[in-house]
Write an enzyme that holds these catalytic residues in place. Structure first.
Site, PDB file in Angstrom:
ATOM      1  N   SER A 106       0.825  -1.200   0.000  1.00 23.94           N
ATOM      2  CA  SER A 106       0.000   0.000   0.000  1.00 23.94           C
ATOM      3  C   SER A 106       0.862   1.255   0.000  1.00 23.94           C
ATOM      4  CB  SER A 106      -0.907   0.013   1.231  1.00 23.94           C
ATOM      5  OG  SER A 106      -0.112  -0.040   2.404  1.00 23.94           O
ATOM      6  N   ASN A 177      -4.557   5.892  -0.618  1.00 22.81           N
ATOM      7  CA  ASN A 177      -3.746   6.244   0.551  1.00 22.81           C
ATOM      8  C   ASN A 177      -3.041   7.591   0.409  1.00 22.81           C
ATOM      9  OD1 ASN A 177      -4.380   4.155   2.286  1.00 22.81           O
ATOM     10  ND2 ASN A 177      -2.925   2.768   1.338  1.00 22.81           N
TER      11      ASN A 177
END
Length: 271
Positions: A106, A177
């Protein structure tokens, strides 16, 4: 689970048989929840669906020995570049030439992982969102070296497992993110300055922006150590970017091992 349920042959690899047993049990439980909704009035069809899905799934503790008959490798191990690169280097030696490698990272750079292998053109990012059986999104990450054919294969695979792919270049945090982590950090700074209480910030974002969780609830859910790890990594890449500045309060909580839901306390306490 989602790959096996959509008819793909899957080998799940982990470090010990004990972990793999636990994982398989977790998949079975998750599938039972799926059929309650999907096959509510057809219990026999539901049972058949579970049986068929589990038949597509085998487990192994030796990645190198199973990769020789694989079309796609998805890595989802610890968020540590050295450890990931070591794994990819090993698999690169044993995998067939056509095999595509993908990381579920991520926050780390896909390009740095691709460079640890000889298949930079057959390397990309497939970032799934938790919990994967429920969340429809997959971010498909294309590095400057990823071939168009590889990119299209990753998009097609995402669709084949019932997800909605979005595409992004290899930039810190990709899409979600990159917007979400600075937002959570801004919430912490707002609280650190004493401008609003964490409870009021959470209520405001839920009722004012329609978010299912407030930023502090979300930080506790994600894990404060994970969030700190991400922001520290980005801060080292771009030290002058104010959005990536570390937070004294977040650092203090992590130091005190108050990591959120998983430890029973983070910004909030959990029973």
């Amino acid at each position: 689970q989602v790959a096996a349920a959509s008819g793909h042959t899957v080998v799940l690899v982990d470090q010990s048989d004990e972990i793999l047993k636990k994982s398989t049990k977790g998949i079975e439980e998750s599938l039972k929840r799926v059929i309650k909704k999907k096959f509510a009035d057809k219990p026999e069809a539901g049972a058949e669906f579970i049986k068929k899905t589990l038949k597509n799934l085998t487990t192994s503790t030796d990645a190198a020995s199973v990769v020789h008959s694989t079309d796609l490798v998805i890595e989802a191990i610890v968020e540590n570049l050295e450890v990931k690169n070591k794994l990819f280097k090993t698999l690169d030696k044993f995998a067939p030439e056509h095999t595509i490698f993908a990381s579920n990272t991520s926050s780390l750079q896909i390009t740095k992982m691709a460079n640890a292998t000889t298949r930079q053109d057959r390397f990309g990012g497939l970032h799934f969102f938790n919990p994967v059986p429920m969340m429809k999104l997959v971010e498909v990450i294309k590095t400057p070296m990823t071939s168009q054919k590889t990119f299209e294969s990753l998009v097609d695979f995402s669709k084949a497992v019932g997800k909605s792919p979005v595409s992004c270049k290899d930039t810190p945090g990709f899409i979600v993110n990159r917007l979400l982590v600075p937002y959570m950090m801004e919430a912490v700074r707002l609280f650190e300055r004493g401008d609003a209480s964490k409870e009021d910030i959470d209520v405001a974002m839920k009722l004012g922006a329609g978010y299912p969780m407030g930023p502090f609830e979300l930080l506790d859910y994600v894990g404060l150590d994970t969030s700190k790890y991400i922001i520290d990594g980005w801060h080292s890449l771009e030290p002058n970017n104010p959005l990536f500045a570390p937070s004294p309060l977040l650092n203090k909580l992590v130091e005190e091992k108050k990591l959120g839901k998983k430890t029973g306390e983070g910004f909030y306490k959990y029973k």
